[in-house]
Write a protein that holds these residues in place. Structure first.
Motif, PDB file in Angstrom:
ATOM      1  N   CYS A   1      15.689  97.481 -60.613  1.00 56.74           N
ATOM      2  CA  CYS A   1      14.529  98.140 -59.990  1.00 56.74           C
ATOM      3  C   CYS A   1      14.918  99.350 -59.159  1.00 56.74           C
ATOM      4  O   CYS A   1      14.038 100.084 -58.694  1.00 56.74           O
ATOM      5  N   ALA A   2      16.194  99.532 -58.922  1.00 55.65           N
ATOM      6  CA  ALA A   2      16.634 100.684 -58.117  1.00 55.65           C
ATOM      7  C   ALA A   2      16.665 101.921 -59.009  1.00 55.65           C
ATOM      8  O   ALA A   2      17.724 102.407 -59.384  1.00 55.65           O
ATOM      9  N   THR A   3      15.494 102.408 -59.369  1.00 57.04           N
ATOM     10  CA  THR A   3      15.386 103.529 -60.323  1.00 57.04           C
ATOM     11  C   THR A   3      14.823 104.754 -59.628  1.00 57.04           C
ATOM     12  O   THR A   3      13.862 105.359 -60.081  1.00 57.04           O
ATOM     13  N   LEU A   4      15.420 105.097 -58.507  1.00 57.30           N
ATOM     14  CA  LEU A   4      14.873 106.173 -57.690  1.00 57.30           C
ATOM     15  C   LEU A   4      15.297 107.540 -58.200  1.00 57.30           C
ATOM     16  O   LEU A   4      16.448 107.750 -58.568  1.00 57.30           O
ATOM     17  N   PRO A   5      14.364 108.513 -58.217  1.00 53.44           N
ATOM     18  CA  PRO A   5      14.736 109.889 -58.569  1.00 53.44           C
ATOM     19  C   PRO A   5      15.470 110.554 -57.424  1.00 53.44           C
ATOM     20  O   PRO A   5      15.536 110.019 -56.316  1.00 53.44           O
ATOM     21  N   ASP A   6      15.997 111.729 -57.688  1.00 53.82           N
ATOM     22  CA  ASP A   6      16.661 112.474 -56.629  1.00 53.82           C
ATOM     23  C   ASP A   6      15.658 112.837 -55.542  1.00 53.82           C
ATOM     24  O   ASP A   6      14.473 113.042 -55.814  1.00 53.82           O
ATOM     25  N   PRO A   7      16.128 112.935 -54.307  1.00 57.78           N
ATOM     26  CA  PRO A   7      15.225 113.316 -53.217  1.00 57.78           C
ATOM     27  C   PRO A   7      14.583 114.667 -53.479  1.00 57.78           C
ATOM     28  O   PRO A   7      15.226 115.587 -53.959  1.00 57.78           O
TER      29      PRO A   7
ATOM     30  N   GLY B   1      13.171 101.447 -66.031  1.00 57.20           N
ATOM     31  CA  GLY B   1      12.515 100.832 -64.897  1.00 57.20           C
ATOM     32  C   GLY B   1      11.455  99.870 -65.355  1.00 57.20           C
ATOM     33  O   GLY B   1      11.080  99.851 -66.509  1.00 57.20           O
ATOM     34  N   PRO B   2      10.927  99.053 -64.445  1.00 56.88           N
ATOM     35  CA  PRO B   2       9.971  98.032 -64.812  1.00 56.88           C
ATOM     36  C   PRO B   2       8.544  98.524 -64.862  1.00 56.88           C
ATOM     37  O   PRO B   2       7.634  97.744 -65.001  1.00 56.88           O
ATOM     38  N   HIS B   3       8.331  99.834 -64.702  1.00 60.20           N
ATOM     39  CA  HIS B   3       6.978 100.300 -64.521  1.00 60.20           C
ATOM     40  C   HIS B   3       6.873 101.770 -64.842  1.00 60.20           C
ATOM     41  O   HIS B   3       7.836 102.487 -64.967  1.00 60.20           O
ATOM     42  N   SER B   4       5.648 102.246 -64.938  1.00 62.84           N
ATOM     43  CA  SER B   4       5.383 103.673 -64.911  1.00 62.84           C
ATOM     44  C   SER B   4       4.945 104.009 -63.493  1.00 62.84           C
ATOM     45  O   SER B   4       4.549 103.129 -62.749  1.00 62.84           O
ATOM     46  N   PRO B   5       4.984 105.286 -63.130  1.00 64.69           N
ATOM     47  CA  PRO B   5       4.580 105.633 -61.768  1.00 64.69           C
ATOM     48  C   PRO B   5       3.101 105.379 -61.497  1.00 64.69           C
ATOM     49  O   PRO B   5       2.668 105.494 -60.366  1.00 64.69           O
ATOM     50  N   CYS B   6       2.326 105.066 -62.510  1.00 63.20           N
ATOM     51  CA  CYS B   6       0.881 104.998 -62.346  1.00 63.20           C
ATOM     52  C   CYS B   6       0.341 103.589 -62.163  1.00 63.20           C
ATOM     53  O   CYS B   6      -0.852 103.395 -62.059  1.00 63.20           O
ATOM     54  N   SER B   7       1.173 102.586 -62.187  1.00 64.27           N
ATOM     55  CA  SER B   7       0.646 101.225 -62.106  1.00 64.27           C
ATOM     56  C   SER B   7       1.626 100.304 -61.403  1.00 64.27           C
ATOM     57  O   SER B   7       2.830 100.524 -61.421  1.00 64.27           O
ATOM     58  N   VAL B   8       1.064  99.274 -60.780  1.00 66.47           N
ATOM     59  CA  VAL B   8       1.922  98.246 -60.195  1.00 66.47           C
ATOM     60  C   VAL B   8       2.497  97.426 -61.340  1.00 66.47           C
ATOM     61  O   VAL B   8       1.766  96.967 -62.219  1.00 66.47           O
ATOM     62  N   PRO B   9       3.809  97.230 -61.395  1.00 66.57           N
ATOM     63  CA  PRO B   9       4.404  96.487 -62.494  1.00 66.57           C
ATOM     64  C   PRO B   9       3.979  95.032 -62.511  1.00 66.57           C
ATOM     65  O   PRO B   9       3.660  94.448 -61.469  1.00 66.57           O
TER      66      PRO B   9
END
Length: 682
Positions: free
Chosen positions: A370-376, A418-426
């Motif tokens: 789940c640690a799928t963070l983009p660059d700051p 990642g477990p999700h798209s940015p548009c919805s709660v997984p």
């Protein structure tokens, strides 16, 4: 202010089945708590007996006495039982060193890191290393001609192999010294041979090998390179995972072998996650392990268990056990007890414990995935410095921008998928929210000890792991501030409510033996911050919650926990119509900058408080801006400038370059913000 992005430690929780932190220090107190202290001396004496049957008996007796009994374990440890058992690994009689390995394995699991460290310091690796070729030779013989060796003999060797492998696994998590020593043994071919022959070997032994590989591939490049360089190893792991993509998981299934099958698949998922990207020379080289394997396999695993149902089953089994006539333990040399002899009820309890540990392991792997963070990304507010701003002799940057900030201290660098798209709660969120809810056995009061300590230990570990997974998941979602998800107010409020419902059950009374409660609070405040970040201005602040967050911030000595508390309060303060809550929170943040309480907090909390106040009052048209005007916040912020300057100047550029840059951003943002507010006409 720049985001602080640090790699999250993925070390697994202490494998101790029955934590002993609640026990007073010293052998005297352990002797008072133990009901078996009279048996200690005979065991130690017979460990050195010239009669091999007595030595064997002593090794088995250690396994029997320490089960769910930390005080007796401490007494044995005080009598150098570890050193005696290690000596017995080189015994002239096979039966003795087999039982010694079993006792040491049980000590590893029941005692945790401290005992493992003692084993390493007493050179347990020397005899263990001699067992590897012996086990390999026996394994090869069994596979070539299985019928030539009696079944009982094969069973003994398989169990011995499982014990040796488990000791290696536990030692790998003890220290870097132990890990480096095990790396030098090059266990990969040995361990992979069990996975390759999984169809012909007991699942328990194969699972032990997979567990050892999972730990050894955790950010440990010698083992990672050894597996990635062999295409057969990677293919074997993929085959195991794919054979378990649709495991027969049933909520009320008590089949222990099925649970081991699921555990094996989970472990291989974790190994492949540690190895990615996969080094395959074909289309599989682009396989997204997280999306293609980890999430499809592990989401059903964490959804398959009801903690309340498990607790009901455990309580029923314990009640049955108490109603049955007690087993009389006879320390007789005529009939050497079997170290694996367990009643049907004990086996059922162990099965339930193992199911929960499978869920815990799945959660730990999902946390990393789940640690799928983009660059700051720096977000500007349009407030810039000019020649009229307050100067600082250390200012050497370009015009600063004001950024909405969240230090990402609990997450790793970006991973693929990642477990999700940015548009919805997984879909992952719902089972996680269920797993953070404590049960009656999760944190029993010290006045009423747990009816089954290992279950209590693993339940609390499941809660911690579920919170960690939620933390990483919502931090990932928070990295997409323009997501349509932010418009779904009801979802945000529901998640917020579920999190606080769990924390209210956990409680703030942390007695000895309940240290995981503190761990949960420290992780959960990160979840609250991420949820508040996603639904900023949508969460209605509760007076009790606000007070708890302020108290936690004041009582914690961990700067990162303080930063998370401040960040969460910042989000709550931005609910437009909650003018009173805004006044309470903002006054608290300003006090951090101006009063002696600031001295109890480090530089990062101080910077976070400045950033929070700037963010809260960046829009003067909001209803709560009246608090800024009536509270004379502009004067307070002006008074804080010198303190902020000194704090930034004290940050060592060479040792903490990111924090220094972040501090300079905050310093410049503060001066720009003060100028901006001065220029407003009311």
């Amino acid at each position: 202010m720049g985001k602080s992005q640090k790699k999250r430690s993925m070390r697994r929780h202490n494998p101790m089945r029955v934590p002993d932190s609640h026990l007073p220090k010293g052998l005297e107190s352990a002797a008072e708590a133990s009901t078996k202290k009279e048996a200690i001396l005979p065991i130690i004496q017979k460990m050195e007996s010239p009669d091999s049957s007595e030595r064997q008996w002593a090794c088995v007796a250690v396994s029997n006495l320490i089960q769910n009994d930390p005080s007796t374990r401490r007494l044995l440890q005080g009598k150098n039982v570890v050193g005696s058992l290690i000596t017995r690994l080189s015994d002239s009689e096979e039966e003795v060193w087999i039982e010694a390995a079993g006792a040491l394995r049980n000590l590893c699991i029941d005692g945790g890191y401290d005992i493992c460290a003692e084993m390493y310091n007493k050179n347990i690796l020397a005899p263990l290393n001699t067992f590897v070729p012996k086990i390999s030779s026996s394994l090869s013989q069994f596979l070539v001609s299985p019928k030539s060796i009696p079944e009982n003999t094969r069973k003994v060797i398989y169990e011995f192999a499982e014990n040796v492998i488990t000791i290696f696994w536990c030692l790998s998590e003890t220290s870097n010294k132990a890990l480096n020593a095990i790396n030098s043994v090059n266990l990969v071919p040995f361990l992979m041979s069990f996975l390759a022959a999984r169809d012909k070997l007991p699942t328990a032994t194969v699972t032990a090998a997979a567990h050892s590989l999972y730990v050894l591939t955790d950010d440990n490049w010698p083992t990672i390179d050894a597996i990635r360089s062999n295409a057969d190893y990677v293919s074997c792991l993929l085959d195991i995972v794919r054979s378990g993509e649709n495991p027969p998981i049933e909520k009320n299934n008590n089949d222990a072998s099925n649970n081991r099958f699921v555990m094996l698949g989970v472990l291989c998922c974790g190994i492949l996650g540690n190895l990615q990207p996969l080094p395959l020379p074909n289309t599989l080289s682009s396989l997204d392990v997280n999306q293609g394997l980890v999430f499809p396999l592990l989401q059903p695993v964490i959804s398959s268990v009801s903690l309340d149902t498990v607790v009901e089953q455990v309580q029923g089994l314990v009640t049955r056990q108490e109603s049955e006539p007690p087993e009389i333990e006879k320390l007789s040399l005529k009939h050497v007890p079997k170290s694996d002899h367990k009643s049907p009820i004990k086996l059922e309890l162990e099965h339930l414990e193992n199911r929960l540990r499978t869920v815990q392991l799945a959660l730990e792997i999902l946390t990393g995935a789940c640690a799928t963070l983009p660059d700051p990304v720096i977000q500007t507010t349009g407030i810039e410095n000019d020649t009229e701003e307050i100067k600082d002799e250390d200012a050497d940057m370009d015009d600063a921008t004001m950024e909405d900030d969240m230090p990402l201290d609990d997450c790793s660098q970006p991973a693929t998928g990642g477990p999700h798209s940015p548009c919805s709660v997984p879909a992952l969120a719902q089972p996680l929210l269920m797993l953070i809810q404590p049960t009656p056995l999760s944190f029993p009061p010290s006045s009423s000890p747990s009816c089954h300590p290992p279950i209590t230990s693993v339940l609390s570990a499941v809660h911690v792991s579920a919170f960690e997974c939620l933390n990483n998941m919502f931090l990932s979602l928070a990295a997409h501030p323009q997501s349509p998800l932010t418009a779904d107010d009801s979802t945000g409020r529901a998640i917020w409510g579920e999190t606080w419902a769990s924390l209210s059950k956990v409680g703030l009374d942390i007695s000895p033996g309940q240290e995981r409660k503190r761990e949960i609070w420290e992780i959960a405040v990160g979840v609250l911050w991420a949820v508040g970040k996603i639904w900023k201005g949508k969460i209605i602040p509760d007076e009790g919650h606000v007070q708890i967050l302020m108290n936690l911030c004041d009582s914690s000595t961990d700067p990162q926990v303080q930063v998370k508390c401040i960040g969460t309060l910042e989000c709550l303060a931005q609910h437009p119509s909650s003018v009173d809550a805004n006044r309470v929170i903002s006054s608290y943040l300003l006090d951090i900058l101006l009063t002696a309480s600031a001295s109890s907090k480090g530089t990062e909390p101080l910077l976070q408080a400045v950033s929070a106040l700037i963010d809260i009052y960046s829009d003067e048209t909001l209803p709560y801006d009246i608090n800024f005007q009536e509270g004379k916040f502009e004067e307070g912020l002006t008074q804080s400038v010198d303190r902020v300057r000194k704090a930034v100047r004290a940050i060592d550029r060479r040792r903490e370059p990111d924090l220094r840059l972040r501090g300079e951003d905050v310093r410049d943002n503060l001066t720009a913000f003060i100028k901006y507010r001065r220029g407003l006409q009311f």
